[in-house]
Design an enzyme around this catalytic site. Structure first.
Site, short mmCIF file in Angstrom:
data_model
loop_
_atom_site.label_atom_id
_atom_site.label_comp_id
_atom_site.label_asym_id
_atom_site.label_seq_id
_atom_site.Cartn_x
_atom_site.Cartn_y
_atom_site.Cartn_z
N GLU A 64 41.65 39.29 35.01
CA GLU A 64 40.26 38.90 34.77
C GLU A 64 39.86 37.76 35.68
O GLU A 64 40.70 37.03 36.20
CB GLU A 64 40.04 38.50 33.31
CG GLU A 64 41.14 37.67 32.67
CD GLU A 64 41.37 36.31 33.30
OE1 GLU A 64 40.39 35.64 33.67
OE2 GLU A 64 42.53 35.89 33.42
N GLU A 120 43.88 36.10 36.54
CA GLU A 120 43.65 37.14 37.55
C GLU A 120 44.63 38.31 37.45
O GLU A 120 44.57 39.25 38.23
CB GLU A 120 43.71 36.59 38.98
CG GLU A 120 42.72 35.49 39.29
CD GLU A 120 42.86 34.96 40.71
OE1 GLU A 120 43.41 35.68 41.58
OE2 GLU A 120 42.43 33.83 40.96
#
Length: 348
Positions: free
Chosen positions: A169, A312
């Site tokens: 994300e 991430e």
């Protein structure tokens, strides 16, 4: 109904995989969680011939209206900057994913800026969420739409032959949304579950706790109503990841939980469809305060405890080389029979 589309793990394949492990010339269960994960992957994929040659990271990118309340060190423009770097292939997750042989799929599910990703223009549900301190972050229809997008991308990965997916994300403010959801899921106060995100000082942390407290005071929320909880104080990136986890169960692909935000999404997915937990692999435990308790509530144990908190999907992809190592032994010829040794026996 989603419940009807997520079936139990394939027990015969799991039994075959465990039997195969026990024939490898080593002490029984000596690879611990990694050994268990290979057996779980057999159950997910319905075959003891476990492979993960083609792997991808799905990175959900979205902005959060609560950032205007001063709960972060940087503003929402950073979401697009980092997402653009990922799309160019030079982000943190890209460098790690290349090292471990994974593709990176960047999805703009709700950024304030339009970014050319390797998803689709139809992935964007909204140009960021609303300010959860003042009103619902999104409607339940928007949350459902974002979940459907996550499921779609898993189905697309299935068609492309991917055998394992990692959740990632990017969204400034998403430790605030995640902490708000965690507070309700765990029945803990905002102060107990809220961390410093990307480096808040004491004053910034207190402000963050105050904003989450205000948001949760707007209306009674319950973990028994996960869609309402997600819509009121969540984010579109979290909703998209809920869809990725549900899609993993629907399309029988193992899905790796990354850090805190992904853990919150996993917990929401389990609230929606409890059996989807069987399709999740836990990579690491985040430094955020609620992460360890959330994983424990799901009955999951992290393989990596290294103080990771980058996000991430970076912690998630670090599980891949460990699984590669386990599978190298699993598929090797180093067996008791080959060495003409007596195998170890299971002791009760």
């Amino acid at each position: 109904m989603l419940e009807d589309q997520i079936n139990p793990l394939h027990q015969a394949a799991m039994k075959q995989a465990r039997t195969h492990w026990n024939q490898i010339a080593k002490p029984l269960h000596s690879l611990g969680l990694l050994e268990d994960m290979v057996v779980q992957m057999a159950g997910i994929t319905e075959t003891a011939e476990v492979r993960m040659d083609k792997r991808a990271v799905i990175v959900m990118c979205a902005d959060n209206g609560v950032v205007t309340e001063g709960v972060t060190q940087s503003d929402s423009s950073v979401t697009a900057i980092v997402a653009e770097a990922m799309c160019r292939g030079d982000g943190n997750i890209n460098n790690l994913a290349r090292t471990y042989g994974a593709d990176v799929k960047v999805i703009d599910i709700g950024m304030q800026k339009d970014v050319e990703t390797n998803g689709s223009k139809y992935d964007k549900v909204a140009y960021g969420t609303r300010n959860l301190a003042q009103e619902a972050a999104m409607t339940e229809d928007q949350a459902s739409h974002a979940i459907a997008i996550g499921i779609y991308h898993v189905s697309h990965c299935k068609r492309e032959g991917y055998q394992i997916l990692v959740t990632g994300e990017m969204g400034i403010g998403n430790t605030t949304t995640s902490s708000a959801i965690a507070s309700v899921l765990l029945g803990r106060s905002p102060a107990e579950v809220t961390g410093r995100g990307a480096g808040l000082d004491d004053a910034g942390w207190k402000r963050k706790v105050e904003i989450i407290t205000r948001a949760l005071a707007r209306k009674p929320l319950s973990k028994e109503r996960p869609m309402e909880l997600l819509a009121e104080v969540g984010g579109l990136d979290i909703a998209g990841l809920v869809g990725v986890f549900l899609g993993g169960g629907m399309y029988r692909i193992p899905v790796v939980i990354d850090g805190f935000i992904a853990t919150v999404a996993a917990a929401l997915a389990v609230q929606l469809v409890p059996q989807v937990k069987d399709y999740m692999l836990c990579s690491h435990v985040s430094e955020e305060p609620a992460a360890k308790e959330l994983l424990a509530s799901l009955g999951l144990r992290p393989v990596i405890t290294a103080g990771l908190c980058l996000g991430e999907g970076t912690g998630g992809v670090m599980l891949l080389p460990l699984l590669d190592g386990a599978l190298a032994l699993y598929h090797s010829d180093h067996s008791f029979a080959g060495l003409q040794m007596e195998p170890y026996e299971e002791k009760k």
